[in-house]
Design an enzyme around this catalytic site. Structure first.
Site, short mmCIF file in Angstrom:
data_model
loop_
_atom_site.label_atom_id
_atom_site.label_comp_id
_atom_site.label_asym_id
_atom_site.label_seq_id
_atom_site.Cartn_x
_atom_site.Cartn_y
_atom_site.Cartn_z
N GLN A 67 0.85 -1.20 0.00
CA GLN A 67 0.00 0.00 0.00
C GLN A 67 0.88 1.25 0.00
OE1 GLN A 67 -3.38 -0.66 3.08
NE2 GLN A 67 -1.79 -2.12 3.59
N ASP B 235 6.39 4.65 -1.55
CA ASP B 235 7.75 5.19 -1.41
C ASP B 235 8.81 4.50 -2.28
OD1 ASP B 235 8.18 2.78 0.04
OD2 ASP B 235 7.72 3.78 1.94
N HIS C 123 -1.47 1.52 -4.27
CA HIS C 123 -1.83 2.94 -4.15
C HIS C 123 -0.92 3.86 -4.98
CE1 HIS C 123 -3.95 1.83 -0.11
NE2 HIS C 123 -4.66 1.52 -1.17
N THR D 122 0.55 -2.79 8.71
CA THR D 122 -0.69 -2.16 8.21
C THR D 122 -1.74 -2.15 9.31
OG1 THR D 122 -2.45 -2.21 6.55
CG2 THR D 122 -1.40 -4.32 7.05
N SER D 123 -2.49 -1.03 9.36
CA SER D 123 -3.54 -0.92 10.38
C SER D 123 -4.78 -1.67 9.92
CB SER D 123 -3.88 0.54 10.63
OG SER D 123 -4.39 1.13 9.45
#
Ligand code: NAD
Length: 254
Positions: free
Chosen positions: A105, A108, A123, A192-193
């Protein structure tokens, strides 16, 4: 590293085999130790900018300069940081398992920078820009831009080639990710949340198709009850240990 964690890692690696299809699913926590703040954690960029307000398609139309200011700051932050030992450990998995896919996700580019070769970016990528008139996209590592918003040669505005809040994901990337998730025998879920959809379907699909789900996070998440095992601690510390133990285990078997 505490002893209990080390023993749990031993238990995990002892049944793993080289001939395994592995998917690694990552989120912002993966790059936290590189110095890039997570959305939901404290600190840095996101205390100044609310991505849910600034990183939207509507905001790009109404306040393109504000959107680009946040994005340009993010690009400057990424440019000043580098992959951490967790990214390196994931890249090393390609030497240890028969098939490894990273579904991230993050925007960078750190998985590729660390050497992972099979990366699906759900993303988008912070280094890519897209002409809003022509729809073409390309890599542009200018940082910082002299003028915001930056312009295409055709005169139209450029936009970050990332997925904003409320925008659909690239269908081809999402479909390939779902297919890979469905074929995985082992899924590692890192930092990841587990709150951003449709990305959060990736582990669900893997689990429904029989994959072992292994979570790495600094805290209990919405995925923890669903994962087969969760390791709590910094991914930049635990993943290298996991890979070291895995290497020892595979070497002993061969
Ligand atoms: P999030 O910010 O919602 O959650 C981050 C998660 O990482 C949390 O569960 C937190 O407990 C965990 N975490 C923090 N530090 C960690 C560490 N050192 N080791 C292991 N886990 C750690 O992130 P999200 O779930 O990825 O969703 C937010 C969205 O914003 C995603 O699209 C995300 O990729 C994007 N984003 C990307 C970047 C980047 O490209 N580096 C940075 C910020 C946000």
């Amino acid at each position: 590293m505490d002893k209990k964690l080390s023993l749990q890692l031993d238990l995990l690696v002892k049944d793993l085999e080289r001939d395994t299809r592995v998917v690694v699913f990552t989120g912002a926590g993966m790059s936290a130790e590189s110095g890039i703040p997570t959305f939901r954690g404290k600190g840095g960029l996101w205390e100044k900018y609310d991505p849910a307000v600034v990183a939207t398609a509507e905001a790009l139309q109404l306040r393109p300069r504000a959107v680009w200011e946040m994005h340009d700051t993010l690009r400057q932050t990424i440019a000043a940081c580098k992959p951490n030992p967790g990214h390196d450990a994931i890249a090393e998995l390609e030497d240890l398992f028969s098939a490894v896919t990273v579904i991230t996700q993050n925007v960078d580019n750190f998985h590729q920078d660390a050497g992972s070769t099979n990366v699906y970016e759900l993303h988008g990528n912070a280094w890519r820009v897209k002409c809003v008139a022509e729809g073409k996209s390309w890599v542009d590592r200018t940082v910082p831009y002299e003028e915001l918003p930056p312009k295409c040669q055709c005169g139209a505005m450029l936009r970050p080639d990332v997925v904003f809040f409320n925008e659909p994901l690239d269908e081809a990337v999402l479909n390939k990710s779902f297919i890979e998730a469905g074929k995985a025998k082992l899924m590692l879920i890192v930092g990841t949340s587990y709150t951003v959809y449709p990305a959060a379907y990736v582990p669900i699909l893997a689990k429904q198709n029989g994959a072992l789900l292994v979570e790495f996070n600094i805290e209990y998440t919405g995925l923890s009850a669903f994962a087969d095992v969760s390791f709590y601690g910094k991914s930049g510390e635990i993943l290298p240990l996991f890979v070291q133990k895995l290497k020892n285990h595979l070497a002993k078997k061969e």
